[in-house]
Design an enzyme around this catalytic site. Sequence first.
Site, PDB file in Angstrom:
ATOM      1  N   THR A 177      67.431  31.975  -3.517  1.00 20.07           N
ATOM      2  CA  THR A 177      67.526  31.873  -2.054  1.00 20.07           C
ATOM      3  C   THR A 177      67.382  33.275  -1.473  1.00 20.07           C
ATOM      4  OG1 THR A 177      68.841  29.869  -1.947  1.00 20.07           O
ATOM      5  CG2 THR A 177      69.328  31.496  -0.278  1.00 20.07           C
ATOM      6  N   VAL A 206      71.771  19.002   2.985  1.00 22.05           N
ATOM      7  CA  VAL A 206      71.758  20.303   3.651  1.00 22.05           C
ATOM      8  C   VAL A 206      72.832  21.148   2.983  1.00 22.05           C
ATOM      9  CG1 VAL A 206      72.143  21.527   5.821  1.00 22.05           C
ATOM     10  CG2 VAL A 206      70.933  19.339   5.831  1.00 22.05           C
ATOM     11  N   GLY A 207      72.476  22.369   2.612  1.00 18.29           N
ATOM     12  CA  GLY A 207      73.441  23.244   1.933  1.00 18.29           C
ATOM     13  C   GLY A 207      74.164  24.149   2.915  1.00 18.29           C
ATOM     14  N   ASP A 208      74.647  25.256   2.395  1.00 18.95           N
ATOM     15  CA  ASP A 208      75.416  26.203   3.207  1.00 18.95           C
ATOM     16  C   ASP A 208      74.536  27.097   4.081  1.00 18.95           C
ATOM     17  OD1 ASP A 208      74.590  27.266   0.535  1.00 18.95           O
ATOM     18  OD2 ASP A 208      75.204  29.141   1.492  1.00 18.95           O
ATOM     19  N   THR A 228      74.754  33.325  -0.815  1.00 20.28           N
ATOM     20  CA  THR A 228      73.877  32.556  -1.692  1.00 20.28           C
ATOM     21  C   THR A 228      74.710  32.049  -2.861  1.00 20.28           C
ATOM     22  OG1 THR A 228      72.079  32.761  -3.317  1.00 20.28           O
ATOM     23  CG2 THR A 228      73.158  34.796  -2.667  1.00 20.28           C
ATOM     24  N   HIS A 230      76.151  28.372  -5.083  1.00 19.89           N
ATOM     25  CA  HIS A 230      76.362  26.933  -5.035  1.00 19.89           C
ATOM     26  C   HIS A 230      76.793  26.524  -3.625  1.00 19.89           C
ATOM     27  CE1 HIS A 230      78.757  23.206  -6.107  1.00 19.89           C
ATOM     28  NE2 HIS A 230      77.489  22.921  -6.334  1.00 19.89           N
ATOM     29  N   GLY A 231      75.860  25.884  -2.915  1.00 20.67           N
ATOM     30  CA  GLY A 231      76.051  25.636  -1.487  1.00 20.67           C
ATOM     31  C   GLY A 231      77.289  24.834  -1.157  1.00 20.67           C
TER      32      GLY A 231
END
Length: 466
Positions: A177, A206-208, A228, A230-231
């Site tokens: 990322t 949708v992640g973080d 960045t 693990h979201g």
Amino acid sequence: MGAAIVVHGGAGQIGEAGPEREARDRAARAAVERAAEAGWEVLRDGGAAIDAVEAAARVLEDDPELNAGFGSVLTRAGTVEVDAAIISDAVGLTPSARRRVGAVGAVPWLRHPTTIARRVLEAGEHVLLVGDGALAFAREHGITPDDPTTMVSPRARARYERERAARGAIPPAPADTVGAVAIDAHGTVAAATSTGGTSWKRPGRVGDSPIVGAGLDADAAAGAASATGHGESILRAGLSRTAIEMLRRGHPPDEAARAAVEELVARTGGEAGIILVDARGQIGAYTSTGRMPWAARTDGGLTSGVSPTPPEGRVRLARRDELSSLATAVAAQPLLQRYDTDAARLAASLASALDRGEPVLVATDGDGTPSGFAWYLSRGTLGPSAYLRLIALRPGFESQGAGAALLDEVERRAAAAGAPSLFLLVSHWNDGARRFYARRGYREVGALPAFVRADTDEILCYKKIR
Ligand code: ASP
């Protein structure tokens, strides 16, 4: 106010040593350096922090090796869905004008989602748009999705095929990322984070990255953050907000980065990395994963690395047969270039130090790669007036990892030799070095005399040993 920009290319695993890893590390490092320079061009000319982070993010989104824009990982359905956000916080404006945010989530096939997020920010109506709605918004602003056949890099395709064959048995691995944080000459801070998300994610996940407080945050009184890793863990922990709060309470950015990530690990069991710039333009970075390519650019120059978390160093005496490769690696250091030292001359002076019986210490990192060395400038063994120069290979990390291991060994040797005190000639003096040596009990006793080198920033430190 000193402007500064820091960028990252994603928290991930180091991978097995070998030519493949070396090539990947080289490419990632080149990409983050290019991005930091692109952002710096904006800041150097008096431009805004938000323009700098957008410029940097676009460079990284174009890189096929990184998981953002072109090169994004694929969803389980074999599609690309990207998340991105941008935030800016200024000093001295009305509350509604100072803090501006735009974000997009799960948008299909977009090469430069940070720019769409920027348009959402400029439009000011909403903060976060997702999926087809975000795409419709992009179209209204003249940005059309990219042709799917041109958005999938060979690397992302190969990874998807591996995952498909394993039918999801490969655990989702966050990696590559991208993000940027900056402060401009007016003290405005900004951050951007952009990603294809985690591999083998469900469509619609949708992640973080597009969520303020998780994947990024900015506060002109404190600084800016881009995260960045693990979201889901970053979302649960609110990683970027934790780090910004630490900056606000006065922690230096390197400490805040480490403490915020360690808190995430303790609270969620996940893994993450973060980059920070504070309201004074100081920078910090940390990852719990072992790898996070990063680069920083200030008016002091460019620094970069494959990981801001140096592996633990080990120290041993140098062997004659490695002096020339060691010297070649170190001679590339800007510091030594300033002293007009080429590798051959450096290797020769290390060899004559060995001939005189002076110890040349080599620090190696986790996999045995030499990453720094120390040697004595004075004749004979360590004594009350012994001078030592410490050099570590990775610019910006002289005071950590291998550097710390070198210092431990030097102090141990000094104590064993009965030296009542130790003088260190510290190269590459900066805030990090100042804090590091102060913590280790060293007192600054002056700069290298100007007659030795007029433009030097080398500092002499002193510590009582016995
Ligand atoms: N944080 C990103 C996500 O979970 C992945 C990454 O940083 O590599 O979407």
